[in-house]
Design a protein around this motif. Structure first.
Motif, mmCIF file in Angstrom:
data_model
loop_
_atom_site.group_PDB
_atom_site.id
_atom_site.type_symbol
_atom_site.label_atom_id
_atom_site.label_comp_id
_atom_site.label_asym_id
_atom_site.label_seq_id
_atom_site.Cartn_x
_atom_site.Cartn_y
_atom_site.Cartn_z
ATOM 1 N N LEU A 367 0.855 -1.188 0.000
ATOM 2 C CA LEU A 367 0.000 0.000 0.000
ATOM 3 C C LEU A 367 0.893 1.241 0.000
ATOM 4 O O LEU A 367 1.987 1.242 0.584
ATOM 5 N N VAL A 368 0.403 2.310 -0.619
ATOM 6 C CA VAL A 368 1.194 3.539 -0.646
ATOM 7 C C VAL A 368 0.275 4.745 -0.540
ATOM 8 O O VAL A 368 -0.873 4.722 -1.003
ATOM 9 N N LYS A 369 0.792 5.772 0.098
ATOM 10 C CA LYS A 369 0.101 7.061 0.178
ATOM 11 C C LYS A 369 1.168 8.142 0.136
ATOM 12 O O LYS A 369 2.157 8.088 0.885
ATOM 13 N N TYR A 370 1.012 9.113 -0.756
ATOM 14 C CA TYR A 370 1.939 10.242 -0.852
ATOM 15 C C TYR A 370 1.233 11.455 -0.248
ATOM 16 O O TYR A 370 0.277 11.978 -0.836
ATOM 17 N N ALA A 371 1.695 11.891 0.918
ATOM 18 C CA ALA A 371 0.951 12.918 1.636
ATOM 19 C C ALA A 371 1.881 13.742 2.518
ATOM 20 O O ALA A 371 3.035 13.374 2.769
ATOM 21 N N GLU A 372 1.355 14.862 2.988
ATOM 22 C CA GLU A 372 2.069 15.699 3.954
ATOM 23 C C GLU A 372 1.055 16.450 4.811
ATOM 24 O O GLU A 372 0.015 16.902 4.314
ATOM 25 N N LEU A 373 1.354 16.560 6.082
ATOM 26 C CA LEU A 373 0.519 17.301 7.024
ATOM 27 C C LEU A 373 1.005 18.746 7.074
ATOM 28 O O LEU A 373 2.197 18.997 7.239
ATOM 29 N N MET A 374 0.074 19.682 6.928
ATOM 30 C CA MET A 374 0.450 21.093 6.935
ATOM 31 C C MET A 374 -0.569 21.895 7.729
ATOM 32 O O MET A 374 -1.773 21.635 7.676
ATOM 33 N N CYS A 375 -0.070 22.879 8.485
ATOM 34 C CA CYS A 375 -0.918 23.767 9.276
ATOM 35 C C CYS A 375 -0.890 25.158 8.663
ATOM 36 O O CYS A 375 0.179 25.758 8.507
ATOM 37 N N ASP A 376 -2.071 25.684 8.302
ATOM 38 C CA ASP A 376 -2.160 26.998 7.670
ATOM 39 C C ASP A 376 -1.883 28.135 8.647
ATOM 40 O O ASP A 376 -1.464 29.221 8.251
ATOM 41 N N ARG A 377 -2.166 27.897 9.930
ATOM 42 C CA ARG A 377 -2.090 28.968 10.918
ATOM 43 C C ARG A 377 -1.402 28.462 12.191
ATOM 44 O O ARG A 377 -2.039 28.220 13.215
ATOM 45 N N PRO A 378 -0.075 28.328 12.154
ATOM 46 C CA PRO A 378 0.649 27.825 13.330
ATOM 47 C C PRO A 378 0.427 28.667 14.585
ATOM 48 O O PRO A 378 0.406 28.140 15.698
ATOM 49 N N ASN A 379 0.267 29.996 14.424
ATOM 50 C CA ASN A 379 0.072 30.836 15.611
ATOM 51 C C ASN A 379 -1.314 30.667 16.224
ATOM 52 O O ASN A 379 -1.610 31.239 17.275
ATOM 53 N N GLY A 380 -2.156 29.855 15.588
ATOM 54 C CA GLY A 380 -3.467 29.552 16.142
ATOM 55 C C GLY A 380 -3.488 28.251 16.924
ATOM 56 O O GLY A 380 -4.559 27.748 17.283
ATOM 57 N N GLN A 381 -2.290 27.709 17.206
ATOM 58 C CA GLN A 381 -2.187 26.454 17.956
ATOM 59 C C GLN A 381 -1.375 26.734 19.227
ATOM 60 O O GLN A 381 -0.532 27.641 19.250
ATOM 61 N N GLY A 382 -1.607 25.955 20.268
ATOM 62 C CA GLY A 382 -0.905 26.172 21.523
ATOM 63 C C GLY A 382 -0.560 24.894 22.241
ATOM 64 O O GLY A 382 -1.147 23.840 21.972
ATOM 65 N N VAL A 383 0.381 24.991 23.159
ATOM 66 C CA VAL A 383 0.751 23.838 23.972
ATOM 67 C C VAL A 383 1.090 24.307 25.387
ATOM 68 O O VAL A 383 1.725 25.342 25.581
ATOM 69 N N LEU A 384 0.624 23.555 26.357
ATOM 70 C CA LEU A 384 0.934 23.783 27.766
ATOM 71 C C LEU A 384 1.866 22.661 28.198
ATOM 72 O O LEU A 384 1.486 21.475 28.166
ATOM 73 N N GLU A 385 3.105 23.010 28.555
ATOM 74 C CA GLU A 385 4.145 22.021 28.826
ATOM 75 C C GLU A 385 4.501 21.970 30.314
ATOM 76 O O GLU A 385 4.145 22.855 31.089
ATOM 77 N N ASP A 386 5.262 20.935 30.669
ATOM 78 C CA ASP A 386 5.792 20.748 32.023
ATOM 79 C C ASP A 386 4.691 20.631 33.072
ATOM 80 O O ASP A 386 4.895 21.015 34.243
#
Length: 390
Positions: A367-386
């Protein structure tokens, strides 16, 4: 009578549809909510033009004053290469001949192979969504007395995968292609095949573990979005719109902290969080917080029928590949899985998908799939760490 032709047709018709359904919508809630599209695919690359500021031609003025001047908003082109993702099944000639006169036995044979393929593909595809695109897994600094590698993190490592190890950019040949036998999450240990590692390699410097043969060939996942200096061919420091919101906490998760993250993301980008992903320990800590506050534990049913925690209507899901002490706040509408095509079988010139391995009594199909994940608006994402875990 079962023949190679009927097996080939079964793989191309019935099983292919099952694979698409399982791998496009049942890997995890994150991927299920992401749009799959062939738009913006240019040759072997994905090139997406996105706006980074508002249009300057909108404003108020007097009855007789000059009209607002139309100004084109700033734009950048996000560029990344389509990744090649493969999945192979293998069936021996002996197994095919043994079930040739029994259709039920042959169906069971194919079912077993396909279920194994789907399970492995779901695991590896799900892992890539949280990786950095390089195939990097973790760093090891020492060998335990039982011969296992002691690693910084284990969440991206799964039994059965093959690894490569590098020290200062140079591969450790003695560990090339070794298979992971098991992972001890309590003691952060990874056991490899081929016997004990004592005396095989010398520790002291950081040993970086990668997926075998995958360096730079995996999907651009969340680790790249939040941790790398460049993304989609652009430097984050030169493009503020590519900078996600990152906050380190170091304390127990609370509903106030979660609301702060949702508010800050919307305030700085206009993006509305519609999915929260966390590690196992952070989810336990959140449940503990609700219990300590004598608050009801809200839940929500996802589209696939599973139940998740709910924060003001936003699903809070746990994922095995989410880094420990971490909670992601995402707007999945900003993500696209750009693909040249959906999952397909590799076909030979004769149109067959089952091919004999040269010199071996074995048939394979890929099986094969040619793909890529892309985010149009990186500044609209967040992460809370530690965050503290329970």
């Amino acid at each position: 009578m079962v023949t190679m032709e009927t097996a080939d047709n079964a793989l191309k018709s019935f099983y292919l549809d099952a694979v698409k359904e399982a791998l496009d919508y049942k890997i995890n809630p994150f991927l299920a909510k992401i749009q799959k599209t062939s738009a913006d695919v240019v040759g072997k690359d994905v090139k997406r033009l996105v706006r980074t500021t508002m249009n300057g031609g909108v404003g108020a003025g007097s009855e007789t004053g000059a009209l607002p001047t139309a100004e084109s908003s700033d734009k950048v082109v996000l560029t990344s290469t389509l990744k090649n993702i493969y999945g192979t099944i293998e069936i021996s000639d002996k197994a095919i001949r043994a079930s040739a006169s029994d259709e039920g036995a042959f169906v069971n044979l194919l079912n077993d192979e396909m279920q194994s393929l789907i399970k492995s593909a779901k695991t590896q595809f799900g892992r890539m969504l949280f990786g950095d695109g390089t195939g990097f897994l973790t760093t090891a600094w020492s060998i335990d007395t039982d011969g296992a590698l002691v690693v910084d993190e284990y969440h991206l490592i799964t039994p059965g995968m093959k690894i490569q190890v590098f020290v200062n950019g140079v591969e450790v040949e003695a560990l090339r292609g070794r298979k992971v036998l098991s992972v001890d999450p309590e003691h952060y240990k990874v056991y490899l095949d081929g016997g004990s590692l004592e005396g095989v390699i010398e520790m002291g410097e950081e040993h970086k573990l990668y997926v075998y043969g995958a360096q730079g060939y995996e999907l651009t996942g969340l680790a790249a979005l939040f941790n790398s200096d460049t993304i989609y061919g652009l430097k984050k420091t030169e493009n503020p719109a590519l900078m996600p919101y990152i906050k380190k906490d170091g304390q127990q998760i609370t509903d106030q902290k979660m609301q702060m993250m949702v508010d800050r993301i919307e305030e700085r980008s206009g993006s509305k969080v519609n999915l929260i992903i966390c590690s196992w320990g952070v989810r336990r800590a959140l449940m503990q917080y609700y219990s300590e506050q004598s608050m009801p534990l809200p839940s929500i049913q996802l589209e696939d029928g599973t139940n998740a925690l709910s924060f003001n209507g936003i699903p809070v899901v746990v994922d095995r590949f989410c880094p420990p002490n971490t909670m992601y706040f995402l707007n999945t509408d900003d993500f696209k899985l750009h693909q040249l095509c959906d999952w397909k079988w590799l076909e030979g010139e004769d149109g067959k998908v089952l091919k004999q391995v040269p010199g071996k009594p074995v048939y394979t199909a890929t099986l094969v799939k040619y793909a890529e994940l892309m985010c149009d608006r990186p500044n609209g994402q967040g992460v809370l760490e530690d965050l503290s875990e329970a």
